[in-house]
Enzyme design. Structure first.
Site, PDB file in Angstrom:
ATOM      1  N   LYS A  11      16.883  16.352 -37.037  1.00  0.00           N
ATOM      2  CA  LYS A  11      17.321  14.948 -36.599  1.00  0.00           C
ATOM      3  C   LYS A  11      18.977  15.048 -36.823  1.00  0.00           C
ATOM      4  CE  LYS A  11      13.169  12.204 -37.623  1.00  0.00           C
ATOM      5  NZ  LYS A  11      12.696  11.126 -38.175  1.00  0.00           N
ATOM      6  N   ASN A 114      15.874  11.284 -42.124  1.00  0.00           N
ATOM      7  CA  ASN A 114      15.161  11.857 -42.922  1.00  0.00           C
ATOM      8  C   ASN A 114      14.903  13.338 -42.542  1.00  0.00           C
ATOM      9  OD1 ASN A 114      13.442  11.320 -40.837  1.00  0.00           O
ATOM     10  ND2 ASN A 114      11.902  10.207 -41.818  1.00  0.00           N
TER      11      ASN A 114
HETATM   12  P1  RTP Z   1       8.454  11.442 -37.931  1.00  0.00           P
HETATM   13  O1  RTP Z   1       7.511  10.595 -36.641  1.00  0.00           O
HETATM   14  O2  RTP Z   1      10.143  10.916 -37.460  1.00  0.00           O
HETATM   15  O3  RTP Z   1       8.039  12.633 -37.923  1.00  0.00           O
HETATM   16  O4  RTP Z   1       8.351  10.558 -39.262  1.00  0.00           O
HETATM   17  P2  RTP Z   1       6.860  10.262 -39.918  1.00  0.00           P
HETATM   18  O5  RTP Z   1       6.022  10.615 -38.928  1.00  0.00           O
HETATM   19  O6  RTP Z   1       6.883  10.784 -41.271  1.00  0.00           O
HETATM   20  O7  RTP Z   1       7.109   8.578 -39.776  1.00  0.00           O
HETATM   21  P3  RTP Z   1       6.727   7.587 -38.659  1.00  0.00           P
HETATM   22  O8  RTP Z   1       5.654   6.432 -39.575  1.00  0.00           O
HETATM   23  O9  RTP Z   1       6.139   8.262 -37.728  1.00  0.00           O
HETATM   24  O10 RTP Z   1       7.996   6.765 -38.555  1.00  0.00           O
HETATM   25  C1  RTP Z   1       8.903   7.362 -37.697  1.00  0.00           C
HETATM   26  C2  RTP Z   1      10.375   7.277 -38.213  1.00  0.00           C
HETATM   27  O11 RTP Z   1      10.568   5.842 -38.554  1.00  0.00           O
HETATM   28  C3  RTP Z   1      11.493   5.682 -39.653  1.00  0.00           C
HETATM   29  N1  RTP Z   1      10.852   4.734 -40.633  1.00  0.00           N
HETATM   30  N2  RTP Z   1      11.443   3.736 -41.266  1.00  0.00           N
HETATM   31  N3  RTP Z   1      12.090   1.546 -42.973  1.00  0.00           N
HETATM   32  C4  RTP Z   1      10.839   1.969 -42.582  1.00  0.00           C
HETATM   33  O12 RTP Z   1       9.721   1.529 -43.337  1.00  0.00           O
HETATM   34  C5  RTP Z   1      10.417   3.095 -41.925  1.00  0.00           C
HETATM   35  N4  RTP Z   1       9.407   3.644 -41.776  1.00  0.00           N
HETATM   36  C6  RTP Z   1       9.543   4.745 -40.956  1.00  0.00           C
HETATM   37  C7  RTP Z   1      11.641   6.953 -40.347  1.00  0.00           C
HETATM   38  O13 RTP Z   1      12.907   7.460 -39.899  1.00  0.00           O
HETATM   39  C8  RTP Z   1      10.489   7.694 -39.675  1.00  0.00           C
HETATM   40  O14 RTP Z   1      10.790   9.168 -39.705  1.00  0.00           O
END
Ligand code: RTP
Ligand code: MG
Length: 142
Positions: A11, A114
């Protein structure tokens, strides 16, 4: 264990920190190989489309703004159990909760900035690889 492919994005925060190589080394050291990759500046439309599953979530606007704030490195990783292995190497979404030694614990600053994205299922890996790469851009290892 099955050989899988998964989509990984380094990212804008990690690209700005100049740690693309260090992050790719984590993947390589764990037995994953880069079989496709490119630097990209995502358009707003590309970022919105990629994260469309999160469209109704309160953080969607911030997520899209962050993902277009600078260049990203998109890549396809291949190897045994690649989807889960990549997620393990990445660590928890919130770097404060990520296990020591994971990419997010070591390189990420916040839940928004992140460092990496990784596909979360076989179904989504196929969709996400297809979103960024033509079939002929994903190479075959020898
Ligand atoms: P990614 O899709 O980017 O690999 O991350 P992830 O699966 O660990 O998390 P996801 O639930 O798919 O969320 C996508 C991205 O959104 C942002 N996020 N912000 N403020 C919040 O509560 C929140 N929750 C998620 C994060 O940058 C996450 O990587
Ligand atoms: Mg996700």
């Amino acid at each position: 264990m099955a050989v899988e492919r998964t989509l990984s994005i380094i990212k804008p925060d990690a690209v700005a920190k100049n740690v693309i190589g260090k992050i790719i080394s984590r993947f390589e050291d764990a037995g994953l190989a880069v079989v496709a990759g490119r630097m990209m500046q995502l358009s707003r439309e590309q970022a919105e489309g990629f994260y469309a599953v999160h469209r109704e979530r309160p953080f969607f606007g911030e997520l899209v703004s962050f993902m277009i704030s600078g260049p990203v490195f998109v890549q396809v990783l291949e190897g045994d159990n690649a989807i889960a292995k990549n997620r393990d190497l990445m660590g928890a979404t919130d770097p404060k909760k990520a296990d020591p030694g994971t990419i997010r614990a070591d390189f990420a600053d916040s839940i928004d900035a992140n460092a990496v994205h990784g596909s979360d299922s076989a179904e989504n890996a196929a969709i996400e690889i297809d979103y960024f790469f033509k079939p002929e851009e994903v190479t075959v290892r020898r």
